[in-house]
Design an enzyme around this catalytic site. Structure first.
Site, PDB file in Angstrom:
ATOM      1  N   ALA A 157      -3.293  -6.848 -11.609  1.00  0.00           N
ATOM      2  CA  ALA A 157      -2.358  -6.778 -12.734  1.00  0.00           C
ATOM      3  C   ALA A 157      -1.313  -5.727 -12.411  1.00  0.00           C
ATOM      4  CB  ALA A 157      -3.076  -6.403 -14.021  1.00  0.00           C
ATOM      5  N   THR A 158      -0.261  -5.685 -13.214  1.00  0.00           N
ATOM      6  CA  THR A 158       0.716  -4.608 -13.134  1.00  0.00           C
ATOM      7  C   THR A 158       1.073  -4.189 -14.549  1.00  0.00           C
ATOM      8  OG1 THR A 158       1.646  -5.545 -11.112  1.00  0.00           O
ATOM      9  CG2 THR A 158       2.967  -3.894 -12.263  1.00  0.00           C
ATOM     10  N   ALA A 159       0.990  -2.892 -14.817  1.00  0.00           N
ATOM     11  CA  ALA A 159       1.360  -2.356 -16.118  1.00  0.00           C
ATOM     12  C   ALA A 159       2.083  -1.030 -15.907  1.00  0.00           C
ATOM     13  CB  ALA A 159       0.129  -2.143 -16.988  1.00  0.00           C
ATOM     14  N   SER A 165       0.010 -10.760 -10.093  1.00  0.00           N
ATOM     15  CA  SER A 165       0.840 -10.439 -11.250  1.00  0.00           C
ATOM     16  C   SER A 165       1.877 -11.528 -11.456  1.00  0.00           C
ATOM     17  CB  SER A 165       1.558  -9.101 -11.038  1.00  0.00           C
ATOM     18  OG  SER A 165       0.639  -8.064 -10.810  1.00  0.00           O
TER      19      SER A 165
END
Length: 194
Positions: A4-6, A172
């Site tokens: 994921a990317t946050a 992502s």
């Protein structure tokens, strides 16, 4: 752990969180519409990378504890207290950890964000990125972040950072959820894939 990317960014009057929507385990794309941004209280939000189910559990429990704490204090629970509550819960579960990296933050006298790892370490910062696309996102954030940006500049930078990660990180993608916390409360919206 799933990828994921946050990202989380402070600006002059608040904080902005952005996260992409994809959940992938290995070569299997599980979901293209998962929400990884979470309002915790009316003045505190969070985003995550890792197991979303663990973050959903954590956010629900912390949100409930924050409501109880607010009744005790008779005032809003500040972001540093929320971060410490999350840290304590994650540390208590260190032998069976919540497999999620968290960025949490909000408004007090000034905007603040904290990054937490699965064991509960709390690191304050002005901007942060977590997940498999964090290196690509930080490649955008490091040179372009500046103190006291306005809300639009910070939101555009957060979206740009997550979008850059989705271009190179196969874990992502599929749109970007944005959560903005300012003195008026929380605003959420979605940026479609372009």
């Amino acid at each position: 752990m799933p990828g994921a990317t946050a990202v989380g960014i402070t600006f002059d009057e608040g904080v902005v969180f952005a996260s992409e929507k994809r959940i992938a385990y290995g070569n299997f794309l599980v979901s293209k519409s998962t929400k990884k941004t979470f309002p915790i209280t009316p003045k505190v939000g969070a985003t995550c990378a890792g197991l979303v189910a663990d973050m959903q559990l954590l956010s629900l429990q912390i949100s409930a504890l924050a409501k109880i704490r607010k009744m005790d204090l008779k005032r809003d629970v500040p972001p540093n207290t929320i971060a410490k509550m999350m840290s304590n819960m994650m540390y208590e579960r260190r032998y069976f950890p919540l497999l999620t990296q968290v960025i949490v933050g909000g408004m007090t006298d000034k905007p603040v964000i904290y990054t937490l790892d699965p064991l509960g370490s709390v690191l304050p910062d002005e901007y942060a990125a977590v997940g498999t696309g964090a290196e690509m996102a930080l490649g955008v954030l490091d040179p372009q972040f500046k103190e006291n940006m306005n809300e639009k500049e910070a939101t555009d930078l957060a979206v740009k950072a997550v979008r850059s990660a989705t271009m190179r990180d196969s874990f992502s993608g599929d749109g970007i959820d944005v959560l903005v916390v300012n003195k008026d409360g929380i605003t959420e919206f979605t940026e479609d894939v372009k």
